[in-house]
Scaffold this active site. Structure first.
Site, PDB file in Angstrom:
ATOM      1  N   ASN A   1      -7.882  10.175 -19.438  1.00 62.30           N
ATOM      2  CA  ASN A   1      -8.869  10.931 -18.654  1.00 62.30           C
ATOM      3  C   ASN A   1      -9.422  12.121 -19.441  1.00 62.30           C
ATOM      4  OD1 ASN A   1      -6.693  12.656 -18.626  1.00 62.30           O
ATOM      5  ND2 ASN A   1      -6.896  13.213 -16.474  1.00 62.30           N
TER       6      ASN A   1
ATOM      7  N   SER B   1     -17.902  14.622  -8.325  1.00 61.63           N
ATOM      8  CA  SER B   1     -16.849  15.214  -9.157  1.00 61.63           C
ATOM      9  C   SER B   1     -16.786  16.736  -9.006  1.00 61.63           C
ATOM     10  CB  SER B   1     -17.086  14.866 -10.632  1.00 61.63           C
ATOM     11  OG  SER B   1     -16.163  15.585 -11.428  1.00 61.63           O
TER      12      SER B   1
ATOM     13  N   LYS C   1     -11.576   5.009 -17.357  1.00 58.16           N
ATOM     14  CA  LYS C   1     -10.317   5.512 -17.920  1.00 58.16           C
ATOM     15  C   LYS C   1      -9.673   4.524 -18.908  1.00 58.16           C
ATOM     16  CE  LYS C   1      -9.094   8.810 -14.306  1.00 58.16           C
ATOM     17  NZ  LYS C   1      -8.003   9.339 -13.494  1.00 58.16           N
TER      18      LYS C   1
ATOM     19  N   SER D   1     -15.041  18.495 -11.157  1.00 57.32           N
ATOM     20  CA  SER D   1     -14.720  19.029 -12.485  1.00 57.32           C
ATOM     21  C   SER D   1     -15.765  20.014 -13.020  1.00 57.32           C
ATOM     22  CB  SER D   1     -14.511  17.889 -13.478  1.00 57.32           C
ATOM     23  OG  SER D   1     -13.351  17.186 -13.119  1.00 57.32           O
TER      24      SER D   1
ATOM     25  N   ASP E   1      -3.126  13.411 -16.082  1.00 59.62           N
ATOM     26  CA  ASP E   1      -2.796  13.263 -14.658  1.00 59.62           C
ATOM     27  C   ASP E   1      -1.303  13.491 -14.411  1.00 59.62           C
ATOM     28  OD1 ASP E   1      -5.366  12.801 -13.760  1.00 59.62           O
ATOM     29  OD2 ASP E   1      -5.232  10.638 -14.015  1.00 59.62           O
TER      30      ASP E   1
ATOM     31  N   THR F   1     -13.802   9.659 -15.795  1.00 56.91           N
ATOM     32  CA  THR F   1     -13.250   9.280 -14.511  1.00 56.91           C
ATOM     33  C   THR F   1     -13.667   7.844 -14.201  1.00 56.91           C
ATOM     34  OG1 THR F   1     -12.975   9.989 -12.220  1.00 56.91           O
ATOM     35  CG2 THR F   1     -15.141  10.414 -13.214  1.00 56.91           C
TER      36      THR F   1
ATOM     37  N   THR G   1      -0.176  -4.644  -1.743  1.00 57.70           N
ATOM     38  CA  THR G   1      -0.140  -5.885  -2.517  1.00 57.70           C
ATOM     39  C   THR G   1       1.081  -5.805  -3.428  1.00 57.70           C
ATOM     40  OG1 THR G   1      -2.543  -5.687  -2.518  1.00 57.70           O
ATOM     41  CG2 THR G   1      -1.605  -7.398  -3.936  1.00 57.70           C
TER      42      THR G   1
ATOM     43  N   ASN H   1       3.825  -1.027  -2.247  1.00 58.40           N
ATOM     44  CA  ASN H   1       2.382  -1.236  -2.295  1.00 58.40           C
ATOM     45  C   ASN H   1       1.983  -2.353  -1.348  1.00 58.40           C
ATOM     46  OD1 ASN H   1      -0.120  -0.426  -3.483  1.00 58.40           O
ATOM     47  ND2 ASN H   1      -0.188  -2.429  -4.497  1.00 58.40           N
TER      48      ASN H   1
ATOM     49  N   TYR I   1      -7.101  14.634  -1.337  1.00 62.10           N
ATOM     50  CA  TYR I   1      -7.367  16.057  -1.046  1.00 62.10           C
ATOM     51  C   TYR I   1      -8.550  16.267  -0.106  1.00 62.10           C
ATOM     52  CZ  TYR I   1     -10.487  15.415  -5.035  1.00 62.10           C
ATOM     53  OH  TYR I   1     -11.438  14.943  -5.899  1.00 62.10           O
TER      54      TYR I   1
HETATM   55  P1  ATR Z   1      -6.295   4.874  -8.155  1.00 60.30           P
HETATM   56  O1  ATR Z   1      -6.742   4.860  -9.587  1.00 60.30           O
HETATM   57  O2  ATR Z   1      -6.775   6.074  -7.377  1.00 60.30           O
HETATM   58  O3  ATR Z   1      -4.818   4.687  -8.013  1.00 60.30           O
HETATM   59  P2  ATR Z   1      -6.717   2.116  -7.445  1.00 60.30           P
HETATM   60  O4  ATR Z   1      -6.234   1.691  -8.790  1.00 60.30           O
HETATM   61  O5  ATR Z   1      -7.927   1.452  -6.871  1.00 60.30           O
HETATM   62  O6  ATR Z   1      -7.060   3.664  -7.419  1.00 60.30           O
HETATM   63  O7  ATR Z   1      -5.494   1.982  -6.400  1.00 60.30           O
HETATM   64  C1  ATR Z   1      -5.630   2.207  -5.039  1.00 60.30           C
HETATM   65  C2  ATR Z   1      -4.257   2.117  -4.344  1.00 60.30           C
HETATM   66  O8  ATR Z   1      -4.437   2.387  -2.935  1.00 60.30           O
HETATM   67  C3  ATR Z   1      -3.613   0.737  -4.432  1.00 60.30           C
HETATM   68  O9  ATR Z   1      -2.223   0.888  -4.462  1.00 60.30           O
HETATM   69  C4  ATR Z   1      -4.075   0.098  -3.109  1.00 60.30           C
HETATM   70  O10 ATR Z   1      -3.255  -0.958  -2.655  1.00 60.30           O
HETATM   71  P3  ATR Z   1      -3.544  -2.486  -3.119  1.00 60.30           P
HETATM   72  O11 ATR Z   1      -2.997  -2.608  -4.502  1.00 60.30           O
HETATM   73  O12 ATR Z   1      -2.842  -3.304  -2.130  1.00 60.30           O
HETATM   74  O13 ATR Z   1      -5.055  -2.648  -3.075  1.00 60.30           O
HETATM   75  C5  ATR Z   1      -3.967   1.275  -2.190  1.00 60.30           C
HETATM   76  N1  ATR Z   1      -4.760   1.097  -0.956  1.00 60.30           N
HETATM   77  C6  ATR Z   1      -6.100   1.247  -0.843  1.00 60.30           C
HETATM   78  N2  ATR Z   1      -6.484   1.009   0.433  1.00 60.30           N
HETATM   79  C7  ATR Z   1      -5.354   0.705   1.129  1.00 60.30           C
HETATM   80  C8  ATR Z   1      -5.069   0.352   2.496  1.00 60.30           C
HETATM   81  N3  ATR Z   1      -6.045   0.292   3.401  1.00 60.30           N
HETATM   82  N4  ATR Z   1      -3.779   0.110   2.829  1.00 60.30           N
HETATM   83  C9  ATR Z   1      -2.777   0.189   1.918  1.00 60.30           C
HETATM   84  N5  ATR Z   1      -2.984   0.513   0.608  1.00 60.30           N
HETATM   85  C10 ATR Z   1      -4.251   0.768   0.223  1.00 60.30           C
END
Ligand code: ATR
Length: 277
Positions: A91, A19, A70, A21, A107, A66, A159, A157, A224
């Site tokens: 957060n 972190s 959250k 922070s 955020d 974090t 998924t 997304n 970042y």
């Molecule tokens: P955060 O709180 O940082 O948003 P998260 O809730 O784990 O973290 O979400 C991660 C995001 O990155 C999701 O949209 C994830 O897509 P899925 O919902 O399909 O898992 C996306 N992500 C992570 N790795 C990925 C990859 N290799 N290709 C495409 N999307 C990815």
């Protein structure tokens, strides 16, 4: 409050050693010549609530939370902001004089203020915003765009079911598109925002045709590390405006610092340099 006593704040998570922070808040404490400390606390899931309650008893002013706390942070709060309720996660917790816990999510504030800090003329109301990802960070970005009056938000997304669930939670105020249409969707956008982890440490990248990035678009990446992701590189080469993720991280810390330590801190180039190291 006893002014001679240092004010205390912390960040709770698991893991927590990465972190930024503590470095940021302790920089601000020093810069403002304030008597206070901000510490990282690694906590296990079963101990989270008890740890927060102990910090309240110990006289802490508040904490950041974090991953993965959250959602729990919002659940244990006595009161919460509308933004935190909307996003479904908190957060920033502030402990009141009556030892109550107030939860906020900064955020969305961080996302908007970071862009406005760099491009004051940016108008989030205009045009279509394309948001890549449907996780927690995406929820905050969408809440921010909606509260700023964005006319059209399209979420993509990997998924698609997660994006559909998000659409339902946001009262169908957003549109969902398949990830494979990324080029077509991006081509007619005014804002492109990456909230996924794609591009982190240059280990993965966003497969988008650079020509699909409109020159007039503002492209923002929440990743970042590195500061200039493959998406931002492409956008820069196209002549688009770009915003990196470090600024959002800094800006999201401002409301908490102000609530706990009583001064609005500044975003300086020196701070950015300290955090990049
Ligand atoms: P955060 O709180 O940082 O948003 P998260 O809730 O784990 O973290 O979400 C991660 C995001 O990155 C999701 O949209 C994830 O897509 P899925 O919902 O399909 O898992 C996306 N992500 C992570 N790795 C990925 C990859 N290799 N290709 C495409 N999307 C990815």
């Amino acid at each position: 409050m006893d002014e001679a006593r240092p004010r205390l704040a912390a960040v709770l998570g698991n893991p927590i050693s990465h972190s930024k922070s503590p470095r940021m808040h302790n920089y601000w404490l020093k810069q403002n010549k304030l008597n206070g400390y901000y510490i990282p606390i690694k906590v296990e899931l079963e101990d989270f609530e008890q740890t927060i309650r102990a910090l309240v008893c110990m006289g802490f002013s508040g904490v950041n939370v974090t991953i993965p706390y959250k959602l729990s942070a919002l659940e244990i709060a006595d009161e919460s902001s509308r933004t935190a309720q909307y996003i479904g996660a908190a957060n920033t917790l502030t402990f009141t004089k009556e030892n109550k816990i107030y939860a906020d999510n900064t955020d969305a504030y961080g996302f908007i203020n970071n862009i406005k800090g760099k491009y004051p003329d940016w108008n989030p109301k205009k045009g279509t915003s394309v948001v890549l990802g449907a996780g927690g960070a995406s929820r905050a970005v969408i809440a921010a765009l909606l509260s700023e009056g964005s006319e059209k938000i399209i979420v993509l997304n990997r998924t698609i079911e997660k994006a559909e669930a998000l659409k339902k939670d946001y009262d169908n105020k957003i549109t969902v598109e398949s990830w494979k249409n990324i080029n077509e969707v991006a081509a007619s956008s005014s804002n492109i925002i990456n909230t996924t982890s794609l591009g982190m440490n240059d280990e993965t990248f966003i497969a988008i045709n650079p020509k699909a990035i409109p020159k007039k678009a503002l492209v923002s990446d929440l990743v970042y590390t590195p500061l200039e992701t493959n998406l931002l590189k492409m956008a820069k080469n196209r002549g688009s405006r770009t915003v990196d993720g470090l600024g959002m991280l800094i800006h999201q810390g401002i409301p908490g610092f102000e609530a706990w330590f009583g001064q609005k801190p500044l975003v300086t180039e020196e701070l950015r340099e300290i955090l990049i190291k």
